[in-house]
Every structure is written in structure tokens, then in C-alpha cells.
Design a protein around this motif. Structure first.
Motif, PDB file in Angstrom:
ATOM      1  N   ALA A 186      31.828  15.526 -29.678  1.00 10.74           N
ATOM      2  CA  ALA A 186      30.755  15.955 -30.577  1.00 10.74           C
ATOM      3  C   ALA A 186      29.373  15.638 -30.016  1.00 10.74           C
ATOM      4  CB  ALA A 186      30.928  15.303 -31.948  1.00 10.74           C
ATOM      5  N   GLY A 187      29.307  14.838 -28.943  1.00  8.79           N
ATOM      6  CA  GLY A 187      28.011  14.543 -28.333  1.00  8.79           C
ATOM      7  C   GLY A 187      27.673  13.065 -28.354  1.00  8.79           C
ATOM      8  N   ALA A 188      26.439  12.771 -27.982  1.00  7.89           N
ATOM      9  CA  ALA A 188      25.995  11.379 -27.892  1.00  7.89           C
ATOM     10  C   ALA A 188      25.712  10.792 -29.273  1.00  7.89           C
ATOM     11  CB  ALA A 188      24.747  11.279 -27.007  1.00  7.89           C
ATOM     12  N   TYR A 189      24.979  11.559 -30.100  1.00  7.81           N
ATOM     13  CA  TYR A 189      24.551  11.074 -31.413  1.00  7.81           C
ATOM     14  C   TYR A 189      24.769  12.168 -32.453  1.00  7.81           C
ATOM     15  CZ  TYR A 189      22.053   7.973 -28.210  1.00  7.81           C
ATOM     16  OH  TYR A 189      21.744   7.111 -27.205  1.00  7.81           O
ATOM     17  N   PRO A 190      24.937  11.792 -33.724  1.00  7.67           N
ATOM     18  CA  PRO A 190      25.159  12.808 -34.756  1.00  7.67           C
ATOM     19  C   PRO A 190      23.978  13.769 -34.872  1.00  7.67           C
ATOM     20  CG  PRO A 190      25.584  10.593 -35.599  1.00  7.67           C
ATOM     21  CD  PRO A 190      24.939  10.427 -34.271  1.00  7.67           C
ATOM     22  N   GLY A 191      24.259  15.057 -34.767  1.00  8.78           N
ATOM     23  CA  GLY A 191      23.240  16.065 -35.008  1.00  8.78           C
ATOM     24  C   GLY A 191      22.130  16.131 -33.988  1.00  8.78           C
ATOM     25  N   GLN A 192      22.297  15.510 -32.804  1.00 12.64           N
ATOM     26  CA  GLN A 192      21.246  15.525 -31.804  1.00 12.64           C
ATOM     27  C   GLN A 192      21.748  16.162 -30.518  1.00 12.64           C
ATOM     28  OE1 GLN A 192      19.105  11.873 -31.093  1.00 12.64           O
ATOM     29  NE2 GLN A 192      19.327  11.195 -33.198  1.00 12.64           N
ATOM     30  N   ASN A 193      20.870  16.918 -29.884  1.00 16.38           N
ATOM     31  CA  ASN A 193      21.200  17.549 -28.609  1.00 16.38           C
ATOM     32  C   ASN A 193      20.710  16.654 -27.474  1.00 16.38           C
ATOM     33  OD1 ASN A 193      22.004  19.370 -26.664  1.00 16.38           O
ATOM     34  ND2 ASN A 193      20.161  20.640 -26.862  1.00 16.38           N
TER      35      ASN A 193
END
Length: 408
Positions: free
Chosen positions: A345-352
């Protein structure tokens, strides 16, 4: 590697700042080194400081870098400077770039120049003897006597990971405060600054918690199941979660950067080491409007050797948070957001954001530090972080029990 910021925008990540010569002519090998830094897989920004007539051409040649114009008002802090590389001798740099170099020297930020012989060897794809020359004492440690392009990149990125110094006057203020906090004048400063000196005092301040929820900043820190998990104390890392509105009532904020030290306000703060304590005191003494300060040093609370926290690479603030929680010996730990930059899902919630460790850290160091402290824990662990669960399952002779979140 982060994408280059648009003109006039601050670099998105901590940066290696490359000072380009005033005439904009790069020696052989310099372009290859800049391109290799831009392509590096770790999370960092490459900032190119160029004279105004050259800036547009430089930006077009290196689109993955952040190109800024050497001019008045350019600061190390705005550039997020962690290391500096001079492509030419300082005398060939624009005046604004020379000022940056002088300030870096005062702050003990490592600065290097690319030697003429080194540039030529890198251009030819061969090993170079002493490709980098140190500019000041902060750049001497570990300097490679012989390196190819990849090893030169590795050294420059590694240099970014060392703790940078404070402004001299701020450092002096912080050291004075440290002495006052442990001396006979402690009652005079305690209304404004209070340090919890040991594990017993911290446990008491938190109400002797039996269940501690530890949230890193990875995607699983926003898992809706967390809201239904009872806990006595909530530990959080840095401050970016404050704007999200989810589980914001932290009992302790573990602050690894100055912005988080300010954003914590009156919440109890945990810092990793005595070096971070100096940064905390300096930051809060120069921003007294953030309120009274209460804090503790994890190095003291958890009995951690200084070398484990101040070297390179070093554990992340999330790993340090876990060490502090384990030191308090609660019956249960709830762990989420410790996704170790491995969650799809990525590094952090809701962040690109680039899903990778920054230059100061790596996964192996984090995992070994976490395993070392988990060996001391004898309670239950509930985790929503698959990467953390994988680390925990590899602890030899562990005495803790992993609990399925579905059973909570």
C-alpha cells in the motif's frame, strides 16, 4: 529516489546538495555521478545548486534532481541538507554556494569535493584513488581510499545518515539546559522542562500501563480494527498522523525530527539518545511558545548502548519506540504501522511517498535492533504489520506470544 521538485519548491526528502561551478561546465565523471545519485533506490533528494544563467539547462539535463538557483536567502534548512558535494573547488562556486559551504562547516554537515583524478576515473568506468576530498572534519570518517562509481555513491549516501550538528549557539543553550536538569538548579527549570529520569518514573507517569499500543507510520497504522482494541497507553512516532484524525490521543510521541519535537506540544516526548536530547532541548528552547516540555531519553530507559543509536545506519524512531515499550514490560503490546517500507500500500497511509528507507536507516539494522529487544519481552504481541510479524517470528528463544488480531 524522489522525483525532482518543481522550480522554487522545497526538496521533498532530505538531500545531498551538489554545488555546481559558476560557468556550468561539468568535468568528466561529474554527470555520471549526479545521474547515479538520482537513480539510487534509497529515499533522498538530489539538489543541484546552479548559477542563474545555467539553471534551466541543468534542470533539463537532470530532470530527477531538484535544481535551485544560487542566490541570497538560500539556506541549509530549506534545502534539507544532509551532505554537500562540490563539483569544483570552492573558489569556482557562486558566492551563495560558498556561503552554504561555510555554514555546513559550522554545523558539522559533511562536505566533499570531487577530485580531478576521481572525476576522470569515474568517467572511464574504473576505480579511482581518493575520488572524494573532505572539506572539513565531518567528512573525514570512512572516506574511501579507492572507489568506483557505485562505491562513491554509497559513501555519499552513507554520509547523509550521520546526525548533523546544531547551530553553535543553540548547542550551547541545550548543553546548559542538560546540566541544569541534572544539577541542584533542577527545581528552577522544572516548571518549563521536566525530564523523566528512569524507567520507574516513566511507568508511573503513564499509570503503569499493561497494554501499550505502538503505532508506526506505515499503512497499517490507519487500520480501522485498531479503534476497537483496548489499550492503556498509546505510543506514536513523529507527527504526520496528527492531520489524519485517527488515534491522535497519543500518551507519548517519539520524536526523531525537529518539526515533530515542536508539533508534540505538551505531550510527553521520547527521544532516542543524548544527541537527540540536545536537539530536542535546542529546538524547544528556541520555540518556547510550544509549551512546557516533558520528555525522557530511551537510551537511558531501555539501557541501550549509544553506538547502537548514533551510528550509521541506525534504528528508525519506530524501532526505538518499540524498545521503550518493551522496557516497560507491559502484559500486551499492540503493534501496527511498523511495516518497514514493505507494505504494497506504500510508505504512509494516503501519501505518494517513495516506499523505501531514508539514507540514515535500512531494514537489516531495524530488524536486528527489534529482534534484540523482543528477546527481552515475555508478554503477548498483537500485530497488524506483516513485516513486523515476520521479524518477530525469527526471534530465537523468544518468550513472547504472538496473538492473532482476530482473537482480540
Amino acid at each position: 529516489m524522489s522525483a525532482g521538485a518543481g522550480a522554487g519548491h522545497r526538496p521533498p526528502e532530505e538531500a545531498i546538495v551538489i554545488l555546481l561551478p559558476a560557468l556550468g561546465i561539468l568535468p568528466p565523471g561529474a554527470a555520471a555521478l549526479i545521474s547515479a545519485l538520482c537513480a539510487d533506490g534509497r529515499r533522498l533528494s538530489v539538489v543541484l545548486v546552479a548559477a542563474r544563467p545555467d539553471a534551466a539547462a541543468v534542470a533539463g539535463r537532470f530532470p530527477a534532481a531538484c535544481t535551485v538557483v544560487a542566490g541570497p536567502g538560500l539556506s541549509l534548512a530549506w534545502l534539507r541538507t544532509r551532505a554537500i558535494l562540490c563539483i569544483e573547488p570552492a573558489s569556482a562556486l557562486p558566492a551563495a554556494a560558498r556561503r552554504l559551504l561555510a555554514r555546513a562547516h559550522r554545523r558539522d554537515i559533511p562536505a566533499f569535493s570531487l577530485t580531478e583524478a576521481g572525476a576522470l576515473a569515474l568517467a572511464e568506468g574504473r576505480q579511482a584513488e581518493w575520488p572524494l576530498a573532505p572539506l572539513g572534519r565531518a567528512a573525514v570518517e570512512g572516506l574511501p581510499a579507492c572507489a568506483d562509481l557505485a562505491a562513491t555513491v554509497d559513501h555519499l549516501v552513507a554520509a547523509m545518515g550521520f546526525e548533523r550538528g546544531e547551530r553553535p549557539i543553540v548547542s550551547r543553550m541545550a548543553r546548559v539546559a542538560q546540566r541544569l536538569l541534572s544539577g541542584p538548579y533542577q527545581p528552577l527549570v522544572s516548571p518549563a522542562i521536566r525530564k523523566l529520569a528512569d524507567r520507574k518514573e516513566l511507568t508511573s507517569a503513564l499509570g503503569r500501563p499493561q497494554t501499550i499500543m505502538c503505532l508506526g507510520n506505515g499503512p497499517t497504522s490507519a487500520d480501522p480494527r485498531l479503534a476497537g482494541m483496548a489499550h492503556d497507553a498509546l505510543f506514536r512516532v513523529n507527527h504526520q498522523w496528527q492531520a489524519g484524525g485517527y488515534l491522535t490521543g497519543a500518551d507519548v510521541i517519539f520524536a526523531g525530527v525537529k518539526k515533530s519535537m515542536r508539533a508534540a506540544g505538551s505531550t510527553l516526548i521520547g527521544v532516542a539518545s543524548h544527541r537527540k536530547e540536545e536537539a530536542l532541548l535546542g529546538t524547544r528552547l528556541t520555540s518556547p511558545w510550544n509549551g512546557a516540555l516533558r520528555y525522557f531519553v530511551v537510551e537511558e530507559i531501555a539501557g541501550i548502548a549509544s553506538d547502537a543509536l548514533n551510528g550509521h545506519p541506525r534504528p528508525t524512531t519506530g524501532a526505538v519506540m518499540l524498545a521503550a515499550a518493551i522496557a516497560l514490560a507491559p502484559r500486551r503490546l499492540i503493534v501496527a504501522g511498523m511495516d518497514m517500507f514493505a507494505d504494497p500500500a506504500g510508505a504512509y497511509p494516503g501519501q505518494n511517498t517513495v516506499n523505501a528507507y531514508t539514507a540514515a536507516h535500512d531494514r537489516n539494522t531495524d530488524a536486528e535492533f527489534i529482534r534484540t529487544h523482543l528477546r527481552r519481552y515475555e508478554g503477548e504481541i498483537v500485530t497488524l504489520s506483516a513485516a513486523f510479524a515476520e521479524v518477530a517470528q525469527k526471534v530465537e528463544d523468544g518468550h513472547f506470544i504472538l496473538i492473532d488480531p482476530a482473537h482480540c
